[in-house]
Design a protein around this motif. Sequence first.
Motif, PDB file in Angstrom:
ATOM      1  N   ASN A 186       0.835  -1.203   0.000  1.00 40.07           N
ATOM      2  CA  ASN A 186       0.000   0.000   0.000  1.00 40.07           C
ATOM      3  C   ASN A 186       0.864   1.244   0.000  1.00 40.07           C
ATOM      4  O   ASN A 186       1.852   1.311   0.726  1.00 40.07           O
ATOM      5  N   LEU A 187       0.446   2.226  -0.770  1.00 37.69           N
ATOM      6  CA  LEU A 187       1.099   3.526  -0.714  1.00 37.69           C
ATOM      7  C   LEU A 187       0.149   4.464   0.019  1.00 37.69           C
ATOM      8  O   LEU A 187      -0.980   4.675  -0.432  1.00 37.69           O
ATOM      9  N   ILE A 188       0.610   4.976   1.139  1.00 36.77           N
ATOM     10  CA  ILE A 188      -0.258   5.790   1.998  1.00 36.77           C
ATOM     11  C   ILE A 188       0.236   7.229   1.932  1.00 36.77           C
ATOM     12  O   ILE A 188       1.434   7.485   2.070  1.00 36.77           O
ATOM     13  N   ALA A 189      -0.678   8.170   1.725  1.00 35.56           N
ATOM     14  CA  ALA A 189      -0.283   9.550   1.480  1.00 35.56           C
ATOM     15  C   ALA A 189      -1.077  10.503   2.371  1.00 35.56           C
ATOM     16  O   ALA A 189      -2.095  10.115   2.949  1.00 35.56           O
ATOM     17  N   PRO A 190      -0.615  11.754   2.476  1.00 37.10           N
ATOM     18  CA  PRO A 190      -1.378  12.739   3.240  1.00 37.10           C
ATOM     19  C   PRO A 190      -2.828  12.769   2.750  1.00 37.10           C
ATOM     20  O   PRO A 190      -3.072  12.742   1.543  1.00 37.10           O
ATOM     21  N   GLY A 191      -3.744  12.777   3.667  1.00 35.20           N
ATOM     22  CA  GLY A 191      -5.160  12.764   3.298  1.00 35.20           C
ATOM     23  C   GLY A 191      -5.778  11.386   3.383  1.00 35.20           C
ATOM     24  O   GLY A 191      -6.986  11.251   3.507  1.00 35.20           O
ATOM     25  N   ASP A 192      -4.946  10.340   3.304  1.00 38.18           N
ATOM     26  CA  ASP A 192      -5.487   8.982   3.448  1.00 38.18           C
ATOM     27  C   ASP A 192      -5.874   8.730   4.908  1.00 38.18           C
ATOM     28  O   ASP A 192      -5.199   9.222   5.816  1.00 38.18           O
ATOM     29  N   PRO A 193      -6.927   7.944   5.130  1.00 36.68           N
ATOM     30  CA  PRO A 193      -7.361   7.716   6.516  1.00 36.68           C
ATOM     31  C   PRO A 193      -6.272   7.098   7.398  1.00 36.68           C
ATOM     32  O   PRO A 193      -6.198   7.382   8.578  1.00 36.68           O
ATOM     33  N   GLU A 194      -5.392   6.270   6.802  1.00 39.92           N
ATOM     34  CA  GLU A 194      -4.352   5.610   7.626  1.00 39.92           C
ATOM     35  C   GLU A 194      -3.105   6.472   7.802  1.00 39.92           C
ATOM     36  O   GLU A 194      -2.161   6.054   8.467  1.00 39.92           O
ATOM     37  N   TYR A 195      -3.068   7.667   7.187  1.00 37.76           N
ATOM     38  CA  TYR A 195      -1.803   8.410   7.132  1.00 37.76           C
ATOM     39  C   TYR A 195      -1.236   8.712   8.522  1.00 37.76           C
ATOM     40  O   TYR A 195      -0.055   8.476   8.794  1.00 37.76           O
ATOM     41  N   ASP A 196      -2.087   9.238   9.417  1.00 39.30           N
ATOM     42  CA  ASP A 196      -1.555   9.633  10.732  1.00 39.30           C
ATOM     43  C   ASP A 196      -1.058   8.427  11.522  1.00 39.30           C
ATOM     44  O   ASP A 196      -0.048   8.507  12.216  1.00 39.30           O
ATOM     45  N   GLN A 197      -1.762   7.340  11.384  1.00 39.42           N
ATOM     46  CA  GLN A 197      -1.327   6.128  12.088  1.00 39.42           C
ATOM     47  C   GLN A 197      -0.033   5.599  11.458  1.00 39.42           C
ATOM     48  O   GLN A 197       0.884   5.166  12.161  1.00 39.42           O
ATOM     49  N   ALA A 198       0.065   5.701  10.145  1.00 41.35           N
ATOM     50  CA  ALA A 198       1.240   5.154   9.447  1.00 41.35           C
ATOM     51  C   ALA A 198       2.494   6.001   9.666  1.00 41.35           C
ATOM     52  O   ALA A 198       3.607   5.475   9.591  1.00 41.35           O
ATOM     53  N   ARG A 199       2.321   7.291   9.932  1.00 47.47           N
ATOM     54  CA  ARG A 199       3.514   8.130  10.146  1.00 47.47           C
ATOM     55  C   ARG A 199       3.921   8.184  11.612  1.00 47.47           C
ATOM     56  O   ARG A 199       4.995   8.680  11.955  1.00 47.47           O
ATOM     57  N   ALA A 200       3.073   7.656  12.507  1.00 47.34           N
ATOM     58  CA  ALA A 200       3.418   7.654  13.932  1.00 47.34           C
ATOM     59  C   ALA A 200       4.486   6.613  14.205  1.00 47.34           C
ATOM     60  O   ALA A 200       4.459   5.513  13.650  1.00 47.34           O
ATOM     61  N   VAL A 201       5.455   6.972  15.052  1.00 48.05           N
ATOM     62  CA  VAL A 201       6.478   6.008  15.471  1.00 48.05           C
ATOM     63  C   VAL A 201       6.390   5.827  16.988  1.00 48.05           C
ATOM     64  O   VAL A 201       5.554   6.441  17.653  1.00 48.05           O
ATOM     65  N   TYR A 202       7.278   5.012  17.508  1.00 47.96           N
ATOM     66  CA  TYR A 202       7.237   4.659  18.935  1.00 47.96           C
ATOM     67  C   TYR A 202       7.321   5.902  19.828  1.00 47.96           C
ATOM     68  O   TYR A 202       6.584   6.038  20.796  1.00 47.96           O
ATOM     69  N   ASN A 203       8.240   6.810  19.504  1.00 45.41           N
ATOM     70  CA  ASN A 203       8.429   8.016  20.306  1.00 45.41           C
ATOM     71  C   ASN A 203       7.332   9.027  19.974  1.00 45.41           C
ATOM     72  O   ASN A 203       7.285   9.561  18.862  1.00 45.41           O
ATOM     73  N   GLY A 204       6.474   9.313  20.947  1.00 41.92           N
ATOM     74  CA  GLY A 204       5.363  10.239  20.732  1.00 41.92           C
ATOM     75  C   GLY A 204       5.795  11.679  20.481  1.00 41.92           C
ATOM     76  O   GLY A 204       4.984  12.508  20.072  1.00 41.92           O
ATOM     77  N   MET A 205       7.078  11.984  20.708  1.00 42.03           N
ATOM     78  CA  MET A 205       7.567  13.355  20.430  1.00 42.03           C
ATOM     79  C   MET A 205       7.740  13.605  18.936  1.00 42.03           C
ATOM     80  O   MET A 205       7.881  14.741  18.504  1.00 42.03           O
ATOM     81  N   ILE A 206       7.839  12.520  18.164  1.00 37.34           N
ATOM     82  CA  ILE A 206       8.166  12.658  16.734  1.00 37.34           C
ATOM     83  C   ILE A 206       6.890  12.927  15.948  1.00 37.34           C
ATOM     84  O   ILE A 206       5.904  12.198  16.069  1.00 37.34           O
ATOM     85  N   ASP A 207       6.923  13.973  15.119  1.00 37.44           N
ATOM     86  CA  ASP A 207       5.732  14.384  14.368  1.00 37.44           C
ATOM     87  C   ASP A 207       6.154  14.745  12.937  1.00 37.44           C
ATOM     88  O   ASP A 207       6.158  15.912  12.550  1.00 37.44           O
TER      89      ASP A 207
END
Length: 471
Positions: free
Chosen positions: A22-43
């Motif tokens: 899957n290619l997930i891009a800004p605007g896709d429903p999964e985007y925020d979940q897919a760009r989140a990493v373990y460290n909650g400080m990273i945005d």
Amino acid sequence: MTTSAGLTTAPYEDLAAAVRGNLIAPGDPEYDQARAVYNGMIDKHPAAIARCRDTADVITCVRFAREHGIEIAVRGGGHNGAGLAVWDDALVIDLSLLRSTTVSPQNHTVRVDAGCTWADVDHATVAFGMATPSGFLGSTGVAGLALGGGIGYLARRFGLTVDNLLAADVVLADGTFVTASADSHSDLFWALRGGGGNFGVVTSFTFRCHDIGDHGMIIGGPVLYDLADTPEVMRWYRELLPSLPEELSGWIALLTIPPAPPFPQELWGRKACGIVWCYTGPHDRADEVLEPVKTFGSPLVVGLHAMPFNVLQGAFDALYPAGLQWYWRTDFFNEISDEAIDVHVKYGAQLPTGHSTMHLYPIDGAVSRVPADATAFAYREGGFAGVIVGVDPDPANAGLITQWARDYWEALHPTSAGGGYINFMMLEGQDRIRAAYRGNYDRLAQIKQRYDPDNTFHICQNIQPAGGPNP
Ligand SMILES: Cc1cc2nc3c(=O)[nH]c(=O)nc-3n(C[C@H](O)[C@H](O)[C@H](O)COP(=O)(O)OP(=O)(O)OC[C@H]3O[C@@H](n4cnc5c(N)ncnc54)[C@H](O)[C@@H]3O)c2cc1C
């Protein structure tokens, strides 16, 4: 294959059509979940996240990014404290769907896809009474940990993770594919064993496994002491450790006792000094070997139990879920000096939040028997890898935990061996990366020049190609 209206600056539709993931891009429903990493400080906001299905997808992504001048970030387990699995405007090559493992009990090996966590690997090997050296947690990604070194419970006895790496399948910066091992691309194989994500995208690893405990059952768990006992416990621990058989290892910590079972309720929230032990030898010798660690001082808790190795590995996963604010600093130490103990006492009393902690992990035994220039991992002469970890769920406390970790590190650094473990580093600048590799840095830079002269893989603790930076 998913395409997205959010992808505008490069022909991502072509990439979407070419890969099986899957290619997930800004605007896709999964985007925020897919760009989140373990460290909650990273945005970070990548241009796209490619959840690869196979090695062909990885090759396609590398070639696409190179052709269109897009930066590449690579995600294994997404656990890196500095958040190096994601990057603004980059194409993230996300390996998290690649999770299969293959154990060979005959050969004592396990082959591991690069999206696995260590919990995946331990689950697979402990069923055969075996394990390969990893870390102290199940949720950490295999790829980042293995490429940076790998310091864990089994290191005293069997070495670092990199000392047990037999082969790695790698997609290089030009999109070609090689298998690196002692017999094939041996320069690359040397660099991969500690050099981090600098040399290509590893799609699978083969590790040597070892029989441990009683068919995978070990004896382990924490022994906790009052924080006021820290100086005595640290002095005793530094003297005791070299005398212990290598089947027994233990890391020492300053911590707050978690407010949860199995810790007794009357101790919840109390600051403590603790050692988490792991004995992997024969059980008929356990009483004798563990006797000194059970009988020293006046422990608050002696929580040593027989359990499958993967249960100990996963024991702290729930206490440290993904999404917490995380800021840590690291150094190697040749000894725990009296001067260092004074610093630990001072900052241990100031642990800013319940999750914040300090750990010292032994670097000795089998790790120290490997010469410092045998792999890229350079600090092997004996001592400890230290990490000061500021953690809290509340973003409002990000400044507090960061300041505490920085102040503690500044005070402790003069007692260190000079550099830190790359897998415990934030973005701390080129001098700290050089210090992490010491005498191995120049050789790494030469190999970087050979395999990635354009510095395609620079979203990592970056080793710049010899002959000058080429970002
Ligand atoms: C809670 C916690 C506990 C930890 N415990 C230990 C421990 O006990 N022992 C220890 O040694 N370390 C430990 N670490 C540190 C850990 O080794 C690093 O955070 C490591 O980067 C995690 O690997 P990952 O695959 O999850 O990382 P990611 O965040 O996915 O990636 C980290 C780096 O590795 C690169 N990378 C990832 N996958 C690949 C790949 N397939 N090919 C090439 N490059 C890749 C990325 O580009 C990035 O630069 C711990 C970290 C945390 C947060």
